[in-house]
Write a protein that holds these residues in place. Sequence first.
Motif, PDB file in Angstrom:
ATOM      1  N   VAL A 484      34.527  35.453  51.447  1.00 28.68           N
ATOM      2  CA  VAL A 484      35.244  36.001  52.604  1.00 28.68           C
ATOM      3  C   VAL A 484      35.141  37.521  52.555  1.00 28.68           C
ATOM      4  O   VAL A 484      35.438  38.131  51.526  1.00 28.68           O
ATOM      5  N   THR A 485      34.700  38.129  53.651  1.00 30.14           N
ATOM      6  CA  THR A 485      34.597  39.593  53.716  1.00 30.14           C
ATOM      7  C   THR A 485      35.344  40.098  54.939  1.00 30.14           C
ATOM      8  O   THR A 485      35.488  39.387  55.946  1.00 30.14           O
ATOM      9  N   ALA A 486      35.810  41.331  54.841  1.00 30.07           N
ATOM     10  CA  ALA A 486      36.510  41.960  55.964  1.00 30.07           C
ATOM     11  C   ALA A 486      36.541  43.463  55.728  1.00 30.07           C
ATOM     12  O   ALA A 486      36.480  43.935  54.579  1.00 30.07           O
ATOM     13  N   THR A 487      36.619  44.207  56.820  1.00 27.35           N
ATOM     14  CA  THR A 487      36.685  45.668  56.698  1.00 27.35           C
ATOM     15  C   THR A 487      38.107  46.142  56.455  1.00 27.35           C
ATOM     16  O   THR A 487      38.328  47.229  55.929  1.00 27.35           O
ATOM     17  N   ASP A 488      39.081  45.308  56.808  1.00 24.96           N
ATOM     18  CA  ASP A 488      40.496  45.675  56.676  1.00 24.96           C
ATOM     19  C   ASP A 488      41.130  44.833  55.581  1.00 24.96           C
ATOM     20  O   ASP A 488      40.934  43.616  55.526  1.00 24.96           O
ATOM     21  N   ARG A 504      41.444  23.758  49.820  1.00 27.29           N
ATOM     22  CA  ARG A 504      42.367  22.880  49.081  1.00 27.29           C
ATOM     23  C   ARG A 504      42.591  21.558  49.819  1.00 27.29           C
ATOM     24  O   ARG A 504      42.823  20.525  49.196  1.00 27.29           O
ATOM     25  N   GLY A 505      42.522  21.591  51.131  1.00 27.38           N
ATOM     26  CA  GLY A 505      42.735  20.371  51.908  1.00 27.38           C
ATOM     27  C   GLY A 505      41.496  19.529  52.083  1.00 27.38           C
ATOM     28  O   GLY A 505      41.531  18.488  52.733  1.00 27.38           O
ATOM     29  N   LEU A 506      40.395  19.961  51.494  1.00 27.70           N
ATOM     30  CA  LEU A 506      39.122  19.260  51.650  1.00 27.70           C
ATOM     31  C   LEU A 506      39.014  18.117  50.652  1.00 27.70           C
ATOM     32  O   LEU A 506      39.388  18.257  49.483  1.00 27.70           O
ATOM     33  N   ASP A 507      38.520  16.966  51.099  1.00 29.50           N
ATOM     34  CA  ASP A 507      38.273  15.843  50.193  1.00 29.50           C
ATOM     35  C   ASP A 507      36.997  16.101  49.407  1.00 29.50           C
ATOM     36  O   ASP A 507      36.050  16.716  49.901  1.00 29.50           O
ATOM     37  N   GLY A 508      36.960  15.598  48.182  1.00 31.32           N
ATOM     38  CA  GLY A 508      35.743  15.683  47.389  1.00 31.32           C
ATOM     39  C   GLY A 508      35.607  16.937  46.558  1.00 31.32           C
ATOM     40  O   GLY A 508      34.530  17.201  46.017  1.00 31.32           O
ATOM     41  N   VAL A 509      36.681  17.732  46.446  1.00 29.69           N
ATOM     42  CA  VAL A 509      36.616  18.936  45.616  1.00 29.69           C
ATOM     43  C   VAL A 509      37.835  18.993  44.702  1.00 29.69           C
ATOM     44  O   VAL A 509      38.873  18.387  44.983  1.00 29.69           O
ATOM     45  N   SER A 510      37.683  19.735  43.631  1.00 27.94           N
ATOM     46  CA  SER A 510      38.794  19.949  42.697  1.00 27.94           C
ATOM     47  C   SER A 510      38.695  21.365  42.153  1.00 27.94           C
ATOM     48  O   SER A 510      37.741  22.095  42.442  1.00 27.94           O
ATOM     49  N   ASP A 511      39.693  21.751  41.360  1.00 21.96           N
ATOM     50  CA  ASP A 511      39.687  23.069  40.704  1.00 21.96           C
ATOM     51  C   ASP A 511      39.456  24.191  41.707  1.00 21.96           C
ATOM     52  O   ASP A 511      38.564  25.029  41.549  1.00 21.96           O
ATOM     53  N   VAL A 512      40.252  24.196  42.765  1.00 25.08           N
ATOM     54  CA  VAL A 512      40.108  25.228  43.799  1.00 25.08           C
ATOM     55  C   VAL A 512      40.790  26.507  43.322  1.00 25.08           C
ATOM     56  O   VAL A 512      41.974  26.507  42.981  1.00 25.08           O
ATOM     57  N   THR A 513      40.021  27.600  43.281  1.00 22.80           N
ATOM     58  CA  THR A 513      40.549  28.879  42.816  1.00 22.80           C
ATOM     59  C   THR A 513      40.090  29.989  43.745  1.00 22.80           C
ATOM     60  O   THR A 513      39.180  29.811  44.558  1.00 22.80           O
ATOM     61  N   SER A 514      40.750  31.136  43.625  1.00 23.29           N
ATOM     62  CA  SER A 514      40.386  32.310  44.406  1.00 23.29           C
ATOM     63  C   SER A 514      40.435  33.526  43.498  1.00 23.29           C
ATOM     64  O   SER A 514      41.307  33.631  42.629  1.00 23.29           O
ATOM     65  N   ASN A 515      39.491  34.444  43.700  1.00 23.93           N
ATOM     66  CA  ASN A 515      39.513  35.682  42.911  1.00 23.93           C
ATOM     67  C   ASN A 515      40.184  36.812  43.677  1.00 23.93           C
ATOM     68  O   ASN A 515      39.929  37.979  43.410  1.00 23.93           O
ATOM     69  N   ALA A 516      41.027  36.419  44.653  1.00 26.55           N
ATOM     70  CA  ALA A 516      41.780  37.436  45.393  1.00 26.55           C
ATOM     71  C   ALA A 516      42.564  38.291  44.412  1.00 26.55           C
ATOM     72  O   ALA A 516      43.110  37.793  43.421  1.00 26.55           O
ATOM     73  N   SER A 517      42.620  39.546  44.693  1.00 27.98           N
ATOM     74  CA  SER A 517      43.239  40.496  43.766  1.00 27.98           C
ATOM     75  C   SER A 517      44.728  40.227  43.629  1.00 27.98           C
ATOM     76  O   SER A 517      45.521  40.589  44.495  1.00 27.98           O
ATOM     77  N   VAL A 518      45.081  39.563  42.563  1.00 29.79           N
ATOM     78  CA  VAL A 518      46.488  39.335  42.273  1.00 29.79           C
ATOM     79  C   VAL A 518      47.079  40.647  41.747  1.00 29.79           C
ATOM     80  O   VAL A 518      46.502  41.296  40.889  1.00 29.79           O
ATOM     81  N   VAL A 613      31.024  43.144  48.897  1.00 25.67           N
ATOM     82  CA  VAL A 613      29.720  42.616  49.275  1.00 25.67           C
ATOM     83  C   VAL A 613      29.169  43.528  50.354  1.00 25.67           C
ATOM     84  O   VAL A 613      29.770  43.660  51.430  1.00 25.67           O
ATOM     85  N   ASP A 614      28.049  44.160  50.050  1.00 18.42           N
ATOM     86  CA  ASP A 614      27.440  45.111  50.989  1.00 18.42           C
ATOM     87  C   ASP A 614      28.442  46.176  51.439  1.00 18.42           C
ATOM     88  O   ASP A 614      28.500  46.558  52.609  1.00 18.42           O
ATOM     89  N   GLY A 615      29.240  46.624  50.486  1.00 16.11           N
ATOM     90  CA  GLY A 615      30.174  47.708  50.775  1.00 16.11           C
ATOM     91  C   GLY A 615      31.498  47.276  51.356  1.00 16.11           C
ATOM     92  O   GLY A 615      32.400  48.104  51.524  1.00 16.11           O
ATOM     93  N   GLU A 616      31.672  46.003  51.683  1.00 20.25           N
ATOM     94  CA  GLU A 616      32.927  45.513  52.258  1.00 20.25           C
ATOM     95  C   GLU A 616      33.712  44.729  51.214  1.00 20.25           C
ATOM     96  O   GLU A 616      33.133  44.006  50.402  1.00 20.25           O
ATOM     97  N   ARG A 617      35.037  44.880  51.269  1.00 20.34           N
ATOM     98  CA  ARG A 617      35.911  44.127  50.373  1.00 20.34           C
ATOM     99  C   ARG A 617      35.670  42.638  50.575  1.00 20.34           C
ATOM    100  O   ARG A 617      35.470  42.163  51.691  1.00 20.34           O
ATOM    101  N   SER A 618      35.699  41.884  49.485  1.00 22.26           N
ATOM    102  CA  SER A 618      35.440  40.450  49.582  1.00 22.26           C
ATOM    103  C   SER A 618      36.341  39.679  48.642  1.00 22.26           C
ATOM    104  O   SER A 618      36.843  40.216  47.651  1.00 22.26           O
TER     105      SER A 618
END
Length: 839
Positions: A484-488, A504-518, A613-618
Amino acid sequence: MERIEVRLDRLALLTAGLSPTAVGDALTQNGALLPVGTVSDGERTLTVQAGQGLSDVDDLRALPLLGGAAPVALGDVAEVVRAEAPATSLARTDGEASLAIAITKTPAGNTVDVSHAVEEIRPELEEILGGDASFSVVFDQAPFIEESVEGLTTEGGLGLLFAVVVILVFLTSVRSTLVTAISIPLSILVTFAGLYVGGYTLNILTLGALTVAIGRVVDDSIVVIENIKRHLSYGEPKAAAIFTAVKEVATAITSSTLATVAVFLPIAIVGGQVGELFRPFAITVTIALLASLLVSLTIVPVLAAVFLRSPRGTVDVEAVRAQADADERRSRLQRAYLPVLTRSIAHPVITVVVAVVLLLGTGAMAPFLKTNFLGDSGQNTLTVSQELEPGASLEAQDAAARAVEDVLLGVDGVETVQATVGGGDGFAGLFGGGSDASFAITTDPDADTVALTDDLRERLADAPGTVTVESGNAGFASSVEVVVTATDDDALDEASARVLDTVRGLDGVSDVTSNASVVQPTVQIVVDRAAAAEVGLSEAGVAQAVAGSIQAVPLGSVTLDDGVLDVVLSAGSEPADVEALRATPVPTATGILPLGQLADVEEVEVPTTVTRVDGERSVTVSATPVGDDLGSVTTALQAELDELSLPAGATAEIGGVSADQEEAFGQLGLALVVAIAIVYLVMVATFRSLVQPLILLVSIPFAATGALGLLLVTGVPLGVASLIGMLMLIGIVVTNAIVLIDLINQYREDGRSPRDAVVDGSRQRLRPILMTAAATILALTPMAFGLTGGGAFISQPLAIVVIGGLITSTLLTLVLVPVLYLAVERLRGTTRRRVHAAA
């Protein structure tokens, strides 16, 4: 680990007129022999050292400190002691404290040899260490490699046996079978020589390629020996029969082998890890096929001259040929095939319509196929990573890790658990670097790794922090990622939160994580420059004073008689909270002042990481696919993302293993197209015609019918290995068509009518075509069933694709290709007649 701690006495320092900085400088300058340059007398170059050698801590205590009111010894203003350095990470093996050692081979090294060498010195190392020291192997690729090589060798041996049985059944001649059987190991020996010259090792890929090629390397020899046996059955003298038989098929088998070899040329355009992975595979198959061609045109005729019997006495060749031909027509194969062929020729439109329906059915199967990248490698290793809230202490990380460790040690099928806590250092950091805790798990070789992985995910669902479980993936990415990228920043936070909820609501996946800046609580010190300057300090001076109060400052190392030890300087006890930090004494020119009078000390929240990513926060949202249908997960995820409403300026793109799969499929798809074009060019050169090669290419789409159908029946996903099988299949399926059309063209040149040439050529090539197909199919059957599991993540899907494709393409080659050939010849004849009539 031991170190030397210099604990300053601030009151003694003030009395002596010294500062902590002066003590640090004195230790740095006098604590060890320092290199100051080199001198050379023309023959030798010597290093020049200056300083004072130390033998023990007492020597260090006696170091003179200058710059105060009078020289004083270090021991007068500080406590100098040898102490254990505080732990920054912890390691345990099966719950016991341990040290993790990772051994990596050099690029030229042999993994198995290195493993065995290390294993040999283990008892000696344990004896040297003493104290009941022992070593536990947590991760070792050698057993997996050895088992895979052994398994592939077994499957190759079974395939060789099955291929020989096929030859014996069809030729009903032990002598002919022996001649053909000898050609297989000869071709493999030549391949070994080629691999040696090329600098390739015998590994899972090259051995897998040899196993796959066993069924194909015998094809050329089968065609040659079958034709030799046919001519001998006609009563021809042995030498003449062998020469004529080899001459008849030489062009056909050369062209067909070159076509099969040529399909691997596009592997060179496949980049990235997939290209590097399968390039040795392609080279091995290429060498094996060229070796088989050489053997079939040279060794096989010689062996036939030695082993096969020639007609005794004088025989009427024409009468014997007629009788042999009549006997052949009465055989079960001919009686089953000829009626089908003649009816198909008589009703070409119906034949073509049935073929088109089959093609449409092939297209209809595609949506039901599972797809993946490479699948599980089959290694008996798992990796578990644990992430906690930012700022967790080592003690908190250890407590959380023990909760996971207790679960892992209580699971059946888990043999060894190596845990690394804190910063991802140590051995497990190779797999889960950066995690608060990571666990390298070795499982029972007989355990179902996939089921065990799912079981661990369920058991660890309530473990502290975020826990992810990954199984072996052959070194490739294993998680689906959404970038996910955005300028703001606000838009990025909102968009990443929405994407995280969606995944998280998707079937067929597990161990959903995010590297969002905590955000992490941080104490920020802003120095009042004016206040600091009034007391003779700069910002750097204040920072240095605070650093010395918070934690020991590394000064370097000293060489004592018993070894080299690190030296650290501490100026007091560590502050426990923000108020204590504000009260930290700071030495100044006017006396000791609390830090709070020189700086603002506040607790703030700051992001732990910032990615772009390419200069934008991600922000990257990751998930582990459950099961083996990566394609369905990716499709469902893309559909959800397409419907997801994101803030203005925000984007979300799928990456990770899904992107790897898309890239590999695209490159291999292009390679398939290029391979078809190359095969077409080879056949144009062979038949000196632009139309006849197009007839032969009809076999290729019908190969896809059987390949996709067998993948569906067996439940094996379409992945990179399957596409490599498709690539190989292109060359294999045209082989039979080339052998067939070549003989038909020879009969046309002898003056036979198109229909007679087609019928006679088809029935005479029926046996060798069925033999080569059956030999290849049965040779690959052990791999398709994964009897030993050796290299199954590559060899099994490849074998299934080739088997399925050969079944349908062979049957349709024997029916559809003759029908199309005859239709084209009739059309060309009609066109010529009209041209002559018009002239």
